[in-house]
Scaffold this motif. Structure first.
Motif, PDB file in Angstrom:
ATOM      1  N   ALA A  17      27.645 -52.463  -7.551  1.00  0.00           N
ATOM      2  CA  ALA A  17      26.706 -51.599  -6.971  1.00  0.00           C
ATOM      3  C   ALA A  17      25.580 -52.567  -6.018  1.00  0.00           C
ATOM      4  O   ALA A  17      24.938 -52.149  -5.080  1.00  0.00           O
ATOM      5  N   SER A  18      25.590 -53.691  -6.495  1.00  0.00           N
ATOM      6  CA  SER A  18      24.420 -54.644  -5.913  1.00  0.00           C
ATOM      7  C   SER A  18      24.938 -56.209  -5.985  1.00  0.00           C
ATOM      8  O   SER A  18      25.929 -56.669  -6.669  1.00  0.00           O
ATOM      9  N   ASP A  39      30.571 -49.416 -11.305  1.00  0.00           N
ATOM     10  CA  ASP A  39      29.197 -49.824 -11.882  1.00  0.00           C
ATOM     11  C   ASP A  39      28.691 -48.604 -12.863  1.00  0.00           C
ATOM     12  O   ASP A  39      29.151 -47.587 -12.751  1.00  0.00           O
ATOM     13  N   GLN A  41      25.372 -48.293 -12.358  1.00  0.00           N
ATOM     14  CA  GLN A  41      24.548 -47.725 -11.564  1.00  0.00           C
ATOM     15  C   GLN A  41      24.926 -46.747 -10.436  1.00  0.00           C
ATOM     16  O   GLN A  41      25.314 -47.355  -9.576  1.00  0.00           O
ATOM     17  N   ASP A  43      23.538 -44.329  -8.498  1.00  0.00           N
ATOM     18  CA  ASP A  43      23.021 -44.184  -7.030  1.00  0.00           C
ATOM     19  C   ASP A  43      23.242 -45.454  -5.972  1.00  0.00           C
ATOM     20  O   ASP A  43      23.390 -45.344  -5.222  1.00  0.00           O
ATOM     21  N   ALA A  44      23.041 -46.687  -6.655  1.00  0.00           N
ATOM     22  CA  ALA A  44      22.921 -47.737  -6.054  1.00  0.00           C
ATOM     23  C   ALA A  44      24.826 -48.013  -5.639  1.00  0.00           C
ATOM     24  O   ALA A  44      25.069 -48.553  -4.695  1.00  0.00           O
ATOM     25  N   SER A  63      32.363 -44.334 -11.525  1.00  0.00           N
ATOM     26  CA  SER A  63      31.574 -44.725 -12.632  1.00  0.00           C
ATOM     27  C   SER A  63      32.215 -45.853 -13.791  1.00  0.00           C
ATOM     28  O   SER A  63      33.307 -45.247 -14.166  1.00  0.00           O
TER      29      SER A  63
END
Length: 267
Positions: A17-18, A39, A41, A43-44, A63
């Protein structure tokens, strides 16, 4: 022929995600792979997958809590069904919690052991099951585990993190041996990233300053740069390009290896 071309292959990146994971997912997609951004997370993770799609790549958010065995089964099945297979798994998800040994918090160490060691081990387990002959994907492939320069140097306040990232190196070598011996057709390698100014990297600099080991985060970063022969911090792209290399046919005879991408800091 471009040996770095990943067109027609499918990759799953944990912690995608990031930070480093997002950069790795983007680089794999740019090389032609369809990418599952995995991930906790949501939304990210969806934002990263959307960014890849908007740039002309193929990506889905998946997910995944890497410490959950059943979640891995679901994530692999979703990746195979929605993206058409599984050829590359990048075990990137990780946790770093700083602290002196004299102040060691058992819960912090357990958390790092779960995410960094168990999460990587489960990633190997399910990558092998999917990629080996008669698996859900069944065409072999490549696993790239993300260790750290922390596995190769002694740096204060990261004993637990160093220990778990050293374990990732050992998992890599044993997994490579098993895959070769059992004919899975899966290469397994790892990368040792140096310090990169992501959110995690800069939090480490702040933590060691808060502990009192350095007068400021800037001083800590300056000393890391001073220990690095190439004279700078790493960039996300430095790490992402190494992952693409190890996942590609350019590394077709490379397995059980650890690739330092640390500007020489750990040599």
């Amino acid at each position: 022929m471009n040996v770095h071309d990943l067109t027609g292959r499918t990759a799953l990146v944990t912690g995608g995600a990031s930070g480093l994971g997002a950069g790795m997912a983007q680089a794999l997609a740019a090389a032609g792979a369809a990418v599952a951004v995995a991930d906790v997370q949501a939304d990210a993770g969806k934002a990263t997958a959307d960014e890849i799609t908007e740039s002309g790549g193929t990506a889905r958010f998946v997910s995944l809590d890497v410490v959950d065995d059943a979640a891995w089964e679901s994530a692999i099945s979703q990746t195979v069904s929605e993206l058409g297979g599984l050829d590359i798994v990048v075990n990137n998800a990780g946790v770093e919690i700083s602290g002196l040994i004299v102040d060691l918090d058992p819960d912090d160490v357990r958390r790092m052991l779960e995410v960094n060691v168990l999460g990587t081990a489960l990633g190997l387990k399910h990558a092998f099951r999917a990629m080996r002959p008669n698996g859900e994907a069944g065409n072999g492939g490549a696993v790239v585990n993300i260790s750290s320069v922390a596995a190769t140097i002694a740096f204060p306040a990261i004993s637990g993190y160093s220990a778990t990232k050293s374990a990732v190196e050992r998992l890599t070598k044993v997994a490579a041996a098993e895959s070769g011996k059992l004919g899975y057709g899966v290469r397994v390698n790892c990368v040792y990233p140096g310090l990169v100014p992501t959110q995690m990297g800069m939090r480490l600099a702040q933590d060691v300053a808060d502990i009192g080991l350095w007068p400021s985060p800037e001083a800590a970063v300056g000393d890391v740069i001073g220990l690095t022969p190439l004279g700078r911090l790493g960039e996300v792209a430095d790490m992402a390009d190494a992952v693409v290399f190890l996942a590609s046919d350019a590394a077709r005879f490379v397995t059980g290896a650890g690739l330092p991408v640390d500007g020489g800091m750990g040599m």
